[in-house]
Design an enzyme around this catalytic site. Sequence first.
Site, PDB file in Angstrom:
ATOM      1  N   LYS A 132       0.852  -1.196   0.000  1.00  0.00           N
ATOM      2  CA  LYS A 132       0.000   0.000   0.000  1.00  0.00           C
ATOM      3  C   LYS A 132       0.882   1.239   0.000  1.00  0.00           C
ATOM      4  CE  LYS A 132      -1.789   2.866   2.740  1.00  0.00           C
ATOM      5  NZ  LYS A 132      -1.721   4.060   1.887  1.00  0.00           N
ATOM      6  N   GLU A 179      10.482   1.413   9.915  1.00  0.00           N
ATOM      7  CA  GLU A 179      11.477   2.450   9.586  1.00  0.00           C
ATOM      8  C   GLU A 179      10.780   3.787   9.797  1.00  0.00           C
ATOM      9  OE1 GLU A 179      14.510   1.859   8.965  1.00  0.00           O
ATOM     10  OE2 GLU A 179      14.582  -0.207   8.282  1.00  0.00           O
ATOM     11  N   CYS A 210      14.164  11.064   6.089  1.00  0.00           N
ATOM     12  CA  CYS A 210      14.068  10.610   7.483  1.00  0.00           C
ATOM     13  C   CYS A 210      15.373  10.832   8.247  1.00  0.00           C
ATOM     14  CB  CYS A 210      13.652   9.149   7.526  1.00  0.00           C
ATOM     15  SG  CYS A 210      14.674   8.115   6.466  1.00  0.00           S
ATOM     16  N   GLU A 225      10.072  15.997  14.909  1.00  0.00           N
ATOM     17  CA  GLU A 225      10.572  15.911  13.533  1.00  0.00           C
ATOM     18  C   GLU A 225       9.818  16.939  12.691  1.00  0.00           C
ATOM     19  OE1 GLU A 225       9.353  12.466  11.234  1.00  0.00           O
ATOM     20  OE2 GLU A 225      11.372  12.293  10.416  1.00  0.00           O
TER      21      GLU A 225
HETATM   22  P1  NAD Z   1       2.685   8.323   7.652  1.00  0.00           P
HETATM   23  O1  NAD Z   1       2.982   7.515   8.859  1.00  0.00           O
HETATM   24  O2  NAD Z   1       1.650   9.383   7.743  1.00  0.00           O
HETATM   25  O3  NAD Z   1       2.210   7.373   6.451  1.00  0.00           O
HETATM   26  C1  NAD Z   1       3.024   6.336   5.980  1.00  0.00           C
HETATM   27  C2  NAD Z   1       2.136   5.257   5.395  1.00  0.00           C
HETATM   28  O4  NAD Z   1       1.354   4.680   6.432  1.00  0.00           O
HETATM   29  C3  NAD Z   1       1.152   5.754   4.342  1.00  0.00           C
HETATM   30  O5  NAD Z   1       1.036   4.810   3.313  1.00  0.00           O
HETATM   31  C4  NAD Z   1      -0.148   5.840   5.135  1.00  0.00           C
HETATM   32  O6  NAD Z   1      -1.293   5.721   4.327  1.00  0.00           O
HETATM   33  C5  NAD Z   1      -0.008   4.644   6.062  1.00  0.00           C
HETATM   34  N1  NAD Z   1      -0.808   4.673   7.283  1.00  0.00           N
HETATM   35  C6  NAD Z   1      -1.262   5.759   7.973  1.00  0.00           C
HETATM   36  N2  NAD Z   1      -1.995   5.342   9.045  1.00  0.00           N
HETATM   37  C7  NAD Z   1      -1.976   3.986   9.032  1.00  0.00           C
HETATM   38  C8  NAD Z   1      -2.521   2.990   9.889  1.00  0.00           C
HETATM   39  N3  NAD Z   1      -3.262   3.284  10.970  1.00  0.00           N
HETATM   40  N4  NAD Z   1      -2.287   1.689   9.593  1.00  0.00           N
HETATM   41  C9  NAD Z   1      -1.541   1.353   8.526  1.00  0.00           C
HETATM   42  N5  NAD Z   1      -1.023   2.256   7.667  1.00  0.00           N
HETATM   43  C10 NAD Z   1      -1.224   3.560   7.932  1.00  0.00           C
HETATM   44  O7  NAD Z   1       4.075   8.899   7.146  1.00  0.00           O
HETATM   45  P2  NAD Z   1       4.318   9.916   5.933  1.00  0.00           P
HETATM   46  O8  NAD Z   1       3.861  11.259   6.369  1.00  0.00           O
HETATM   47  O9  NAD Z   1       3.798   9.323   4.684  1.00  0.00           O
HETATM   48  O10 NAD Z   1       5.909   9.890   5.813  1.00  0.00           O
HETATM   49  C11 NAD Z   1       6.743  10.713   6.541  1.00  0.00           C
HETATM   50  C12 NAD Z   1       7.338   9.969   7.716  1.00  0.00           C
HETATM   51  O11 NAD Z   1       8.022   8.806   7.249  1.00  0.00           O
HETATM   52  C13 NAD Z   1       8.383  10.784   8.453  1.00  0.00           C
HETATM   53  O12 NAD Z   1       8.189  10.617   9.843  1.00  0.00           O
HETATM   54  C14 NAD Z   1       9.700  10.148   8.032  1.00  0.00           C
HETATM   55  O13 NAD Z   1      10.747  10.311   8.943  1.00  0.00           O
HETATM   56  C15 NAD Z   1       9.298   8.722   7.864  1.00  0.00           C
HETATM   57  N6  NAD Z   1      10.243   8.029   6.993  1.00  0.00           N
HETATM   58  C16 NAD Z   1      11.116   7.138   7.549  1.00  0.00           C
HETATM   59  C17 NAD Z   1      12.057   6.492   6.764  1.00  0.00           C
HETATM   60  C18 NAD Z   1      13.016   5.494   7.350  1.00  0.00           C
HETATM   61  O14 NAD Z   1      13.565   4.687   6.594  1.00  0.00           O
HETATM   62  N7  NAD Z   1      13.262   5.496   8.647  1.00  0.00           N
HETATM   63  C19 NAD Z   1      12.115   6.752   5.395  1.00  0.00           C
HETATM   64  C20 NAD Z   1      11.217   7.668   4.857  1.00  0.00           C
HETATM   65  C21 NAD Z   1      10.283   8.294   5.673  1.00  0.00           C
END
Ligand code: NAD
Length: 500
Positions: free
Chosen positions: A192, A267, A301, A398
């Site tokens: 997804k 992650e 990230c 963050e």
């Molecule tokens: P997010 O957590 O809002 O969403 C990430 C994904 O999770 C999306 O596909 C979203 O639809 C899904 N999601 C949201 N709620 C959910 C739930 N209850 N159950 C299952 N899936 C759900 O994150 P974002 O805003 O898309 O991305 C930014 C974040 O990602 C930042 O915090 C960044 O640091 C992190 N990030 C981490 C890494 C890493 O490798 N550590 C890499 C890239 C981004």
Amino acid sequence: MIERAGGPAVRIPAGRLLIGGAWCEAIDGRTIAVYDPATEEKIADIAVASAADVGRAVEAAHRTFESRVWQKLRPLDRGRLLERLALLVERDAEELARLETLDNGKPFAVSRNVDMKFAMDALRYYGGWSSKISGEYIALSPFFDDGGTYRAYTERKPVGVVGGITPWNFPMGQAIQKIAPAIAFGCTIVLKPSEEASLTTLRLGELILEAGFPEGAVNIVTGYGHEAGQALVDHPLVRKIAFTGSTATGQKILESSARQMKRVTLELGGKSPAIVLADADLNRAIPGAANAIFPNSGQVCTAGSRLFVEASIYDEVARGVAEIARNLRLGSGFDPVNELGPLISARQLERVSSLVSSGVEEGAQPLCGAGRAAGKGYFFQPTVLSGARADMRIAREEVFGPVVLAMPFTDLRTIKALANDTVYGLGASIWTRDLNKAHLLADQIDAGTVWINTHNILDTAMPFGGTKMSGLGREFGSEVIHAYTEPRAVCMRLDGAGLA
Ligand code: NAD
């Protein structure tokens, strides 16, 4: 097709949900409008998968996982599938990069030379792993003598159906980061992508069909996190969740996964320090510190969002980074002069703006930027804030935008406490000419990756992940085998009668 003045048109993938090797509509026909973050114009619609759609996709993945075709596919042939996909990504890299730039906003050169390059590298890296999976022979010490001889060995078995959930900052790379190891280690997957940037993942689905993956090995469901993502996490046939995204969502996923004892890799977010010592080569450290935070408009990230600088060189470094920030060109990712694109959405722009305002209200002083850019699009000016304190909200949360806090320190013995004063532990960098100090300081930093005289270098061969609230488990490198396989011990008794 989306027409753009002065450049080739960008084709929007027509497919909706990829389930069991075929494209289909969401059962209830709902869609989400997709906007170009640089122009705020609508560019496409994507399907909203309901729990029922996710169920269909998981069942397809499960059927394939259990099938003779999948179970009998030779490891080398799983590797060949990934190599064929890499060749197709290579063939279409320009088109994929244009689509990424349209959907995510990042400069085309970055989409082409970073995101697509990473996608090809990762496909090839994991493709190689498919034929390198091995267990071990174990010498046993039976505590009784029944005349038999005991032997034991371990095999690494694929965990089963994987639910992959990805964010929007590196959409194509993140999709590959979940699909490639799942396939390499013999799992099947339902992916997804983020509702904010799904288009390259959908195009990837077309290439997966063209590459001849067995039906149902890779399924793609677009939609909302709280609905499609949660349904994936809750589905009993999903044995593992591979998640990249925010810490808040990661926590929810970990809680939900506990009910079925699902395997998880998380992650998550970061608040990574970049630490510049007085003896650093400033010709490298100043652009290096800028490069640690501003690329991808800070939506990285591991971004070096807390810049600690030894007091004697603080002014020179902080002003140098601010000077670079002021000169960065913001604008459409399709114009090659632009170095930074927009943030992903109005919501993200609002979040970054409000965090910066809170920092300024609490006493931090902007050396540059600190506001959204004029005109259309979700652009935020690259920002350096001086005078921040560790207890400010902006120093603790963050930001995920092009914003760095510059803070001086006077005593090397305080670096450990300063750098680790965060709930996160994803990355860190140390800038110095003294390798003794560099290695001794690297030992003191609680983070998944510590860079020395560089920042944000990722390589599929190097394990990646975070400590503390930055996550659980590792992707990349040889560590990844633990994330997608379970060891099975096989113990047998051999009867020695007649041979002794
Ligand atoms: P997010 O957590 O809002 O969403 C990430 C994904 O999770 C999306 O596909 C979203 O639809 C899904 N999601 C949201 N709620 C959910 C739930 N209850 N159950 C299952 N899936 C759900 O994150 P974002 O805003 O898309 O991305 C930014 C974040 O990602 C930042 O915090 C960044 O640091 C992190 N990030 C981490 C890494 C890493 O490798 N550590 C890499 C890239 C981004």
